[in-house]
Write a protein that holds these residues in place. Structure first.
Motif, PDB file in Angstrom:
ATOM      1  N   GLY A 123       7.602   2.506  38.216  1.00  0.00           N
ATOM      2  CA  GLY A 123       7.689   3.596  37.243  1.00  0.00           C
ATOM      3  C   GLY A 123       6.825   4.781  37.628  1.00  0.00           C
ATOM      4  O   GLY A 123       7.281   5.930  37.601  1.00  0.00           O
ATOM      5  N   GLY A 124       5.586   4.500  37.988  1.00  0.00           N
ATOM      6  CA  GLY A 124       4.705   5.584  38.426  1.00  0.00           C
ATOM      7  C   GLY A 124       5.228   6.270  39.672  1.00  0.00           C
ATOM      8  O   GLY A 124       5.148   7.494  39.818  1.00  0.00           O
ATOM      9  N   ALA A 125       5.799   5.488  40.583  1.00  0.00           N
ATOM     10  CA  ALA A 125       6.334   6.039  41.821  1.00  0.00           C
ATOM     11  C   ALA A 125       7.591   6.875  41.575  1.00  0.00           C
ATOM     12  O   ALA A 125       7.807   7.891  42.234  1.00  0.00           O
ATOM     13  N   ALA A 126       8.437   6.452  40.628  1.00  0.00           N
ATOM     14  CA  ALA A 126       9.630   7.236  40.285  1.00  0.00           C
ATOM     15  C   ALA A 126       9.227   8.601  39.744  1.00  0.00           C
ATOM     16  O   ALA A 126       9.813   9.630  40.096  1.00  0.00           O
ATOM     17  N   PHE A 127       8.207   8.606  38.910  1.00  0.00           N
ATOM     18  CA  PHE A 127       7.684   9.862  38.379  1.00  0.00           C
ATOM     19  C   PHE A 127       7.151  10.740  39.513  1.00  0.00           C
ATOM     20  O   PHE A 127       7.428  11.944  39.577  1.00  0.00           O
ATOM     21  N   LEU A 128       6.400  10.128  40.409  1.00  0.00           N
ATOM     22  CA  LEU A 128       5.855  10.862  41.556  1.00  0.00           C
ATOM     23  C   LEU A 128       6.985  11.425  42.415  1.00  0.00           C
ATOM     24  O   LEU A 128       6.910  12.566  42.896  1.00  0.00           O
ATOM     25  N   GLY A 129       8.033  10.626  42.603  1.00  0.00           N
ATOM     26  CA  GLY A 129       9.181  11.073  43.383  1.00  0.00           C
ATOM     27  C   GLY A 129       9.871  12.276  42.774  1.00  0.00           C
ATOM     28  O   GLY A 129      10.313  13.179  43.490  1.00  0.00           O
ATOM     29  N   HIS A 130       9.966  12.305  41.444  1.00  0.00           N
ATOM     30  CA  HIS A 130      10.580  13.457  40.791  1.00  0.00           C
ATOM     31  C   HIS A 130       9.745  14.716  41.014  1.00  0.00           C
ATOM     32  O   HIS A 130      10.285  15.793  41.255  1.00  0.00           O
TER      33      HIS A 130
END
Length: 194
Positions: free
Chosen positions: A84-91
């Protein structure tokens, strides 16, 4: 090792710039040259195309939620938190766009709903109430981001609170120019075409 792989998956999924893809597919132009230049739903709304803005909102929030749910199912709770944190970072920093992405609000909300749904729905409510009163998207996002780690901690979910705090810090950093405009009273209202 498994959790790290889910973090990579989350980042790559989060990096998909749905707003940019939708705007181009519908002939709305390059979002990076419209309004705020952001690739998220609020800037898509500035094109005047409400269905496109809604689709962007759902897809940007969905990629955070999907990353969390798949990682939790196959890798456990630690994998879900990292994904989840990584998906946010990716966005916010997508590899496909030279690490120049969106401000992450929809992905933040989708991630929270999947991580701990009462908190996610609470954050959505904070955004909606603030938006209803102020008609300012950035202020609504900042309020939701600021309060979410506090509410997660109060609910005894310190693991989620840490991820919330990470995302909240990035949301504030990504909204630096919005904060400056809020302070001088020039921040645009929701729905204003750019």
């Amino acid at each position: 090792m498994i959790a790290a792989l889910w973090a990579v998956f989350g980042y790559l999924l989060g990096s998909v710039p749905f707003g940019l893809v939708i705007a181009r597919a519908l002939g709305l132009g390059d979002l990076r040259k419209i309004g705020s230049g952001n690739i998220g739903a609020t800037n898509v709304l500035r094109t005047g195309n409400k269905p496109a803005a809604l689709a962007t909102l759902l897809l940007d929030s969905g990629k955070g939620a999907i990353a969390v749910l798949l990682a939790r199912h196959f890798g456990g709770e630690t994998a879900a938190l990292l994904a989840g944190g990584a998906a946010f970072l990716g966005h916010c920093f997508p590899v496909w766009l030279g690490f120049k992405g969106g401000k992450g609000v929809a992905t933040f909300l989708g991630t929270l709903i999947a991580l701990y749904w009462p908190l996610g729905l609470g954050a959505c409510a904070i955004w909606a109430v603030t938006a209803g009163i102020s008609r300012i998207s950035s202020l609504s996002a900042l309020m939701a981001a600021a309060l979410s780690p506090v509410f997660a901690w109060a609910a005894g979910r310190t693991d989620v609170a840490l991820v919330c705090a990470f995302m909240a810090v990035l949301i504030f950093l990504r909204h630096r120019t919005n904060i400056a405009r809020l302070l001088d009273g020039t921040e645009p209202r929701i729905g204003r075409k750019g």
